[in-house]
Design a protein around this motif. Structure first.
Motif, short mmCIF file in Angstrom:
data_model
loop_
_atom_site.label_atom_id
_atom_site.label_comp_id
_atom_site.label_asym_id
_atom_site.label_seq_id
_atom_site.Cartn_x
_atom_site.Cartn_y
_atom_site.Cartn_z
N THR A 165 0.86 -1.25 0.03
CA THR A 165 -0.37 0.19 0.28
C THR A 165 0.92 0.94 -0.55
OG1 THR A 165 -1.51 -0.93 1.22
CG2 THR A 165 -1.65 1.48 1.60
N ALA A 166 1.93 1.78 0.94
CA ALA A 166 3.02 2.54 0.79
C ALA A 166 3.50 2.72 -0.37
CB ALA A 166 3.82 2.15 1.79
N ALA A 167 4.07 1.57 -0.45
CA ALA A 167 4.55 2.13 -2.45
C ALA A 167 4.25 2.54 -3.58
CB ALA A 167 5.12 0.51 -2.62
N TYR A 168 2.81 1.71 -3.48
CA TYR A 168 1.66 1.18 -4.81
C TYR A 168 0.90 2.51 -4.74
CZ TYR A 168 3.67 -3.46 -6.25
OH TYR A 168 4.59 -4.20 -6.75
N GLU A 169 0.37 3.11 -3.93
CA GLU A 169 -0.45 3.80 -3.54
C GLU A 169 -0.01 5.45 -2.92
OE1 GLU A 169 -3.99 3.60 -0.90
OE2 GLU A 169 -3.94 1.44 -1.64
N TYR A 170 1.11 5.43 -2.45
CA TYR A 170 2.00 6.36 -2.16
C TYR A 170 3.72 6.88 -2.74
CZ TYR A 170 -1.76 6.57 1.47
OH TYR A 170 -3.56 6.75 1.98
N ASP A 171 3.94 5.62 -2.92
CA ASP A 171 4.76 5.81 -3.58
C ASP A 171 6.32 6.37 -2.73
OD1 ASP A 171 4.76 5.23 -6.89
OD2 ASP A 171 5.30 7.29 -6.73
N HIS A 172 6.18 5.90 -2.04
CA HIS A 172 7.17 6.05 -0.37
C HIS A 172 8.25 4.69 -1.45
CE1 HIS A 172 8.74 4.95 3.37
NE2 HIS A 172 8.12 5.73 3.64
N PRO A 173 9.08 6.15 -1.21
CA PRO A 173 10.27 5.98 -1.34
C PRO A 173 11.38 4.61 -0.96
CG PRO A 173 10.82 7.43 -0.39
CD PRO A 173 9.62 7.45 -0.49
N MET A 174 11.48 4.55 0.81
CA MET A 174 11.68 3.08 1.33
C MET A 174 11.04 2.16 0.89
SD MET A 174 12.88 5.15 4.13
CE MET A 174 11.86 5.74 5.31
N ALA A 175 9.62 2.07 1.18
CA ALA A 175 8.70 1.46 0.64
C ALA A 175 8.73 0.23 -0.89
CB ALA A 175 7.23 1.37 0.79
N LEU A 176 9.10 0.48 -1.47
CA LEU A 176 9.15 1.07 -3.49
C LEU A 176 10.68 0.10 -3.08
CD1 LEU A 176 8.16 3.84 -4.96
CD2 LEU A 176 7.13 2.10 -5.41
N VAL A 177 11.59 0.79 -2.69
CA VAL A 177 12.90 -0.01 -2.33
C VAL A 177 12.98 -1.93 -2.32
CG1 VAL A 177 14.79 -0.28 -1.94
CG2 VAL A 177 14.44 1.74 -2.75
N GLN A 178 12.42 -1.48 -0.83
CA GLN A 178 12.29 -2.75 0.47
C GLN A 178 11.44 -3.96 -1.03
OE1 GLN A 178 11.49 -1.76 4.12
NE2 GLN A 178 10.64 -3.72 4.58
N LEU A 179 9.94 -3.28 -1.76
CA LEU A 179 9.93 -4.32 -2.17
C LEU A 179 10.17 -4.58 -3.49
CD1 LEU A 179 5.50 -2.89 -2.54
CD2 LEU A 179 7.29 -5.58 -2.32
N GLY A 180 10.92 -3.94 -4.44
CA GLY A 180 12.22 -4.17 -5.10
C GLY A 180 13.36 -5.11 -4.76
N ASN A 181 13.36 -5.22 -3.61
CA ASN A 181 14.56 -5.99 -3.25
C ASN A 181 14.20 -7.11 -2.96
OD1 ASN A 181 16.64 -4.20 -2.87
ND2 ASN A 181 16.55 -3.37 -1.51
N SER A 182 12.68 -7.25 -2.58
CA SER A 182 12.44 -8.71 -2.75
C SER A 182 11.34 -9.67 -3.43
CB SER A 182 11.58 -9.04 -1.25
OG SER A 182 9.42 -7.38 -2.17
N LYS A 183 11.34 -8.17 -4.59
CA LYS A 183 10.68 -9.01 -6.37
C LYS A 183 12.63 -9.77 -6.88
CE LYS A 183 6.63 -8.33 -6.02
NZ LYS A 183 5.98 -9.09 -5.14
N LEU A 184 13.19 -9.47 -6.14
CA LEU A 184 14.52 -9.54 -6.86
C LEU A 184 14.90 -11.50 -6.57
CD1 LEU A 184 17.45 -7.12 -7.21
CD2 LEU A 184 15.97 -8.43 -10.11
N GLN A 185 14.70 -10.66 -4.74
CA GLN A 185 15.07 -12.89 -4.30
C GLN A 185 13.60 -13.43 -4.65
OE1 GLN A 185 14.57 -11.63 -0.06
NE2 GLN A 185 17.08 -11.81 0.25
#
Length: 403
Positions: free
Chosen positions: A108-128
């Motif tokens: 929610t924080a990443a996709y709805e609010y473009d929260h930068p840290m949430a976006l980075v954290q999700l990106g890392n998890s997607k690579l894993q």
């Protein structure tokens, strides 16, 4: 002693960055993101408690198995086997409500609010996730790249850096060390491509786009990007490249970047004829290297241990301090330091002989990827030095780890 500066460059590109992020002004979605972090922490605590409980049960079951040797009617061994089976099943099938809720909030924080840290954290998890068996690798890798780009656009220097790293190496990277390997569920990762070598790239390396991303990170004050781009320019050749690269490396060093400080120490020790830079004095080298150690450079710690051992490069010979540096670097994951510590202890070189401890360092070195470490482990099992002699174990390690 002349050293290769290019070795330092390798350490600049070891992994995607995880949770190294700060923001001065609360961004939209900050409350959602903080709640996600709280739930993740709660989930970790729950897992630790469960692990402690599992360990307690395993110990009790082991005690019963010991009793079985005294009492044939005891079912201790069966208890152990059953508990191990249930423990594995629980670990595989349990999806904690708190973690699921945390992930939902993070998205929610990443996709709805473009929260930068949430976006980075999700990106890392997607690579894993891309590296897990049975996952849609292409979809996850491309999604990670998009999330890093969005994080960068939202003002995250880490987002730009991770995007640059992904574009630099491509995906899958040619070496597994290009991505973070820390994962509780490492057994679920697809190790069948030990060999990403030869595997078709989902994301093709793009040096131009990678450099654009790194420069965006530098504009936001990212010292890792300063160091990486600086060393890349310096090793590209030409006076102008050396000067501009050196400026970036110095800037990172001024901010306390350990890798940059270590690189500068070696660069100044060797000098650079292309820019009429004479080798610095040994006193100056010692100051620079000590600063790099204080800033956390494991490579600098190993080099200082080497200098203490031989009494070179401005350091007086001091075997005890050499061992201390090797041990500290080994504890931080430096394989060559583990071999060096083991060798000193095994032979009693300037320090009390301790072959058991030497064996442990050799084994650590092997686990960290050192072929020499495994060779020494084999030698210890063969001779019975530091560990009970076992020619079978020595042969097994030789066949599995040294092929």
């Amino acid at each position: 002693m002349k050293r290769e500066r290019t070795n330092v460059y390798v350490t600049a590109m070891v992994s995607q960055r995880f949770f190294h992020m700060t923001t001065a002004v609360p961004s939209p979605g900050e409350d959602v993101y903080q709640k996600a972090l709280e739930l993740m922490e709660q989930s970790k605590l729950e897992e630790q408690q469960k692990e402690q409980e599992r360990s307690r049960k395993m110990y009790e079951a082991w005690q019963k198995s010991v009793d079985a040797e005294r009492n044939p009617r005891s079912q201790g061994v069966a208890v152990v086997k059953t508990l191990v089976k249930e423990t594995r099943k629980e670990k595989k099938n349990s999806i904690k409500d708190s973690m699921k809720a945390a992930i939902d909030l993070l998205e929610t924080a990443a996709y709805e609010y473009d929260h930068p840290m949430a976006l980075v954290q999700l990106g890392n998890s997607k690579l894993q996730e891309a590296r897990r068996k049975g996952s849609n690798e292409e979809e996850m890798a491309l999604l990670a790249m998009d999330l890093f780009h969005r994080a960068g656009k939202a003002g995250s220097r880490v987002g730009w850096y991770n995007l640059g790293n992904l574009l630099w190496t491509g995906y899958p990277a040619d070496e597994s060390s290009s991505f973070d390997e820390t994962n509780e569920n490492a057994e679920d990762l697809d190790s069948s491509n030990s060999a990403t070598l030869g595997k078709e790239k989902i994301i093709k390396p793009d040096l131009h786009r990678a450099m654009e991303a790194f420069m965006n990170a530098i504009d936001l004050g990212d010292t890792d990007a300063m160091y990486l781009v600086g060393v890349h320019r310096m090793t590209s050749g030409g006076r102008e490249n050396i000067y501009s690269g050196l400026s970036l490396v110095k800037k990172a060093a001024d901010e306390g970047h350990g890798g940059a400080l270590y690189y500068l120490a070696l660069f100044n020790l060797n000098g650079e004829p292309k820019i009429e830079l004479e080798p610095c004095s040994l006193e100056e080298f010692v100051k620079l290297l000590d600063r790099a150690v204080e800033a956390g450079s494991v490579d600098a710690l190993f080099t200082r241990g080497h200098s203490f051992f031989h009494g070179t490069e401005g350091y007086e010979q001091d075997y005890q301090r050499a061992l201390e540096d090797f041990v500290s670097a080994a504890d931080s994951g430096h394989a060559d330091s583990a071999v060096s510590a083991g060798a000193m202890l095994h032979g009693g070189i300037g320090v009390p002989k301790d072959q058991r401890r030497a064996f442990e360092f050799y084994q650590l070195a092997g686990e960290l990827g050192s072929k020499e470490g495994w060779q020494n482990v084999v030698a210890c099992y063969t001779t019975g030095e530091g560990v009970a002699q076992s020619l079978e174990t020595a042969q097994y390690i030789r066949d599995t780890m040294l092929k």
